[in-house]
Write a protein that holds these residues in place. Structure first.
Motif, PDB file in Angstrom:
ATOM      1  N   PRO A  22      20.084 -29.058  11.341  1.00 13.42           N
ATOM      2  CA  PRO A  22      21.062 -29.845  10.589  1.00 13.42           C
ATOM      3  C   PRO A  22      21.858 -28.993   9.615  1.00 13.42           C
ATOM      4  CG  PRO A  22      18.887 -30.176   9.698  1.00 13.42           C
ATOM      5  CD  PRO A  22      18.721 -29.285  10.907  1.00 13.42           C
ATOM      6  N   GLY A  23      21.513 -27.715   9.506  1.00 15.50           N
ATOM      7  CA  GLY A  23      22.243 -26.838   8.600  1.00 15.50           C
ATOM      8  C   GLY A  23      23.604 -26.436   9.123  1.00 15.50           C
ATOM      9  N   GLY A  24      23.880 -26.723  10.391  1.00 15.68           N
ATOM     10  CA  GLY A  24      25.191 -26.443  10.932  1.00 15.68           C
ATOM     11  C   GLY A  24      25.279 -25.148  11.696  1.00 15.68           C
ATOM     12  N   CYS A  25      24.192 -24.391  11.806  1.00 17.89           N
ATOM     13  CA  CYS A  25      24.253 -23.108  12.500  1.00 17.89           C
ATOM     14  C   CYS A  25      24.184 -23.299  14.006  1.00 17.89           C
ATOM     15  CB  CYS A  25      23.133 -22.185  12.039  1.00 17.89           C
ATOM     16  SG  CYS A  25      21.486 -22.741  12.477  1.00 17.89           S
TER      17      CYS A  25
ATOM     18  N   ARG B 105      14.466 -19.583   8.863  1.00 18.68           N
ATOM     19  CA  ARG B 105      14.427 -18.212   8.370  1.00 18.68           C
ATOM     20  C   ARG B 105      15.565 -17.374   8.929  1.00 18.68           C
ATOM     21  NH1 ARG B 105      10.188 -18.290   5.414  1.00 18.68           N
ATOM     22  NH2 ARG B 105       8.353 -19.505   5.982  1.00 18.68           N
ATOM     23  N   ASN B 106      16.496 -18.010   9.591  1.00 19.12           N
ATOM     24  CA  ASN B 106      17.657 -17.270  10.072  1.00 19.12           C
ATOM     25  C   ASN B 106      18.739 -17.284   9.002  1.00 19.12           C
ATOM     26  OD1 ASN B 106      18.715 -19.818  10.143  1.00 19.12           O
ATOM     27  ND2 ASN B 106      18.719 -20.002  12.346  1.00 19.12           N
ATOM     28  N   ALA B 107      19.938 -16.915   9.377  1.00 21.85           N
ATOM     29  CA  ALA B 107      21.015 -16.775   8.394  1.00 21.85           C
ATOM     30  C   ALA B 107      21.338 -18.087   7.688  1.00 21.85           C
ATOM     31  CB  ALA B 107      22.258 -16.227   9.081  1.00 21.85           C
ATOM     32  N   CYS B 108      21.096 -19.200   8.320  1.00 22.16           N
ATOM     33  CA  CYS B 108      21.539 -20.452   7.710  1.00 22.16           C
ATOM     34  C   CYS B 108      20.616 -20.932   6.592  1.00 22.16           C
ATOM     35  CB  CYS B 108      21.745 -21.512   8.791  1.00 22.16           C
ATOM     36  SG  CYS B 108      20.649 -22.895   8.788  1.00 22.16           S
ATOM     37  N   ARG B 109      19.350 -20.535   6.634  1.00 20.08           N
ATOM     38  CA  ARG B 109      18.403 -20.810   5.547  1.00 20.08           C
ATOM     39  C   ARG B 109      18.325 -22.284   5.174  1.00 20.08           C
ATOM     40  NH1 ARG B 109      16.410 -16.247   3.847  1.00 20.08           N
ATOM     41  NH2 ARG B 109      17.559 -14.315   4.109  1.00 20.08           N
ATOM     42  N   ALA B 110      18.517 -23.122   6.146  1.00 21.30           N
ATOM     43  CA  ALA B 110      18.389 -24.549   5.874  1.00 21.30           C
ATOM     44  C   ALA B 110      16.955 -24.856   5.446  1.00 21.30           C
ATOM     45  CB  ALA B 110      18.748 -25.342   7.129  1.00 21.30           C
ATOM     46  N   HIS B 111      16.826 -25.712   4.467  1.00 24.20           N
ATOM     47  CA  HIS B 111      15.516 -26.087   3.946  1.00 24.20           C
ATOM     48  C   HIS B 111      15.538 -27.588   3.709  1.00 24.20           C
ATOM     49  CE1 HIS B 111      12.123 -25.342   0.774  1.00 24.20           C
ATOM     50  NE2 HIS B 111      11.693 -25.919   1.884  1.00 24.20           N
ATOM     51  N   PHE B 112      14.749 -28.271   4.453  1.00 20.53           N
ATOM     52  CA  PHE B 112      14.861 -29.725   4.396  1.00 20.53           C
ATOM     53  C   PHE B 112      13.562 -30.371   4.839  1.00 20.53           C
ATOM     54  CE2 PHE B 112      16.253 -28.003   8.414  1.00 20.53           C
ATOM     55  CZ  PHE B 112      15.554 -28.750   9.338  1.00 20.53           C
TER      56      PHE B 112
END
Ligand SMILES: [Zn+2]
Length: 67
Positions: A4-7, A42-49
């Motif tokens: 859901p972070g958009g990556c 843990r990739n570039a997008c670093r989404a945390h949810f």
């Protein structure tokens, strides 16, 4: 599910308890999944949810879900 972070990453969360890290899923009476613990990409997008009752809840502070 797609991140859901958009990556655009397709996340494959290991739900099997003999692998670490892994997540557990609880479903409420409507079948909506809640994931525990939170998901931290843990990739570039670093989404945390969190996923609560089938909906994405964003973590807005670094300590969220990781006491
Ligand atoms: Zn992402």
């Amino acid at each position: 599910m797609a991140c859901p972070g958009g990556c655009g990453n397709i996340m494959r969360l290991p739900l099997v308890s003999n692998r670490r890290p892994h997540w557990s899923v609880n479903r409420d009476w409507l079948g909506r999944p809640s994931l525990s613990p939170s998901v931290h990409q843990r990739n570039a997008c670093r989404a945390h949810f969190w996923i609560r009752k089938g909906a994405v809840t964003w973590c807005r502070n670094s300590g969220c879900g990781h006491p």
